[in-house]
Write an enzyme that holds these catalytic residues in place. Structure first.
Site, PDB file in Angstrom:
ATOM      1  N   HIS A  46       0.849  -1.193   0.000  1.00  0.00           N
ATOM      2  CA  HIS A  46       0.000   0.000   0.000  1.00  0.00           C
ATOM      3  C   HIS A  46       0.887   1.247   0.000  1.00  0.00           C
ATOM      4  CE1 HIS A  46      -3.272  -2.717   1.829  1.00  0.00           C
ATOM      5  NE2 HIS A  46      -3.511  -2.552   0.548  1.00  0.00           N
ATOM      6  N   GLU A  49       1.893   3.695   3.047  1.00  0.00           N
ATOM      7  CA  GLU A  49       2.464   3.109   4.269  1.00  0.00           C
ATOM      8  C   GLU A  49       3.990   3.163   4.192  1.00  0.00           C
ATOM      9  OE1 GLU A  49       0.449  -0.705   4.533  1.00  0.00           O
ATOM     10  OE2 GLU A  49      -1.507   0.274   4.425  1.00  0.00           O
ATOM     11  N   ARG A 104      -3.218   4.741  -1.956  1.00  0.00           N
ATOM     12  CA  ARG A 104      -3.072   3.372  -1.437  1.00  0.00           C
ATOM     13  C   ARG A 104      -2.831   2.342  -2.535  1.00  0.00           C
ATOM     14  NH1 ARG A 104      -5.528  -0.167   2.780  1.00  0.00           N
ATOM     15  NH2 ARG A 104      -6.578  -1.939   1.818  1.00  0.00           N
ATOM     16  N   HIS A 174       3.134  -3.876   6.584  1.00  0.00           N
ATOM     17  CA  HIS A 174       2.128  -2.829   6.379  1.00  0.00           C
ATOM     18  C   HIS A 174       2.163  -1.839   7.548  1.00  0.00           C
ATOM     19  CE1 HIS A 174      -0.257  -4.859   3.106  1.00  0.00           C
ATOM     20  NE2 HIS A 174       0.407  -5.904   3.577  1.00  0.00           N
ATOM     21  N   GLU A 248       1.498  -5.025  10.948  1.00  0.00           N
ATOM     22  CA  GLU A 248       1.008  -3.648  10.878  1.00  0.00           C
ATOM     23  C   GLU A 248       1.898  -2.873  11.848  1.00  0.00           C
ATOM     24  OE1 GLU A 248      -1.274  -2.408   8.950  1.00  0.00           O
ATOM     25  OE2 GLU A 248      -2.394  -4.148   8.235  1.00  0.00           O
TER      26      GLU A 248
END
Length: 301
Positions: A46, A49, A104, A174, A248
């Site tokens: 993405h 990020e 994104r 991510h 994440e």
């Protein structure tokens, strides 16, 4: 890095993006006559990020620089190969630097709509375009016209299929939420090798915490984050890679995608500990036993 460490690095392109940019992968590890187990790490699926690509670059630098003096890194590089894809969604990443910081998706063109791009983490051939993905080209979670429609996804899927006998771990980086997720994303169910994967996640999060006391939640993506279909992690797992994870990274929303530069170093330092822990675990055989589920923790089973 490729030029200065030729004995440990091999750089190659696995294809081109929809705008024609090369999709670079670095193979890191000591050259070996016999086939070695491998770990795949991709960053920047993405575009917005940014801490993702920062981590992949950090990983490469740290692995190569610490090879001489860090016994854990030396063992990992001698016994494993790492395939690092520093920027998966290279077109979107470029666009997020030049035009739209919060972009994104990829940047592929759509014949019917003016909207561009596909969510590269909804474009995989695993429960494609079901719950948690959109069929509308203007949405951020657009699944694409068909699975692997994006050249970036197609190239990685092809590479992993080709090397699936050796790739034992798939790690996608991510942001943000401070979580370590594993399959499934697309359904509420327990993976067959749950014990081994859960234990690996627990150890990784513990190692990460040891750096600065930053807490990460961990668990199946569907219950820990949300249900989504067509994700790379589920695809990797379904295609025989036993350890499939999505990190994440920092933070939990205060800075969000705009994580300041000053936090690159601590975020990458702690994440490095977690990734090294997962990789080290691959060298120890984990026996998958029939597990007794914790009903309180997983009431949906």
């Amino acid at each position: 890095m490729n030029r200065s460490h030729p004995h440990l690095v091999d750089m190659f392109s696995i294809g081109r993006s929809s705008e024609g940019r090369p999709l670079y992968v670095l193979q890191i590890g000591k050259r070996s006559q016999s086939p070695k187990k491998a770990v795949w790490i991709d960053c920047g699926v993405h575009a917005r990020e940014w801490i993702g690509p920062a981590f992949c670059q950090w990983f490469v630098r740290e692995a190569l620089h610490s090879y001489q003096y860090d016994s854990v890194m030396k063992r990992l590089m001698n016994q494993l190969n790492f395939y690092i894809m520093p920027v998966f969604n290279v077109d979107g990443y470029h666009f997020s630097w030049t035009t739209d910081r919060f972009w994104r998706k990829t940047r592929s063109k759509n014949a019917k709509y003016h909207c561009r791009g596909v969510d590269a983490n909804r474009n995989w051939r695993v429960k494609w375009c079901e719950e948690g993905a959109s069929s509308h080209p203007c949405d951020d979670t657009y699944c694409g016209p068909f699975p692997e429609s994006e050249p970036e996804v197609k190239a990685v899927a092809k590479f992993l299929r080709k090397h699936k006998k050796r790739v034992k771990a798939y790690i996608s980086i991510h942001a943000y939420a401070q979580m370590l997720l594993y399959p499934y994303s697309y359904k509420y169910a327990t993976i067959p090798n749950f014990n081994c994967v859960e234990s690996a996640a627990h150890n990784a999060v513990t190692a990460l915490y040891s750096a600065y006391g930053v807490r990460y939640r961990y668990g199946p993506a569907s219950t820990t984050l949300y249900v989504s279909s067509g994700s790379s992690m589920d695809w990797a797992y379904r295609n025989g890679i036993p350890y499939a994870f999505a990190f994440e990274l920092r933070d939990t929303g205060y800075f969000g995608f705009l994580l300041p530069e000053a936090l690159i170093n601590p975020t990458c330092t702690e994440t490095m500990r977690a990734v090294k822990t997962i990789a080290s675990g691959l060298l120890n055989k984990c026996e998958t036993r029939t597990h007794h589920l914790d009903r309180e923790r997983y009431p949906y089973l």
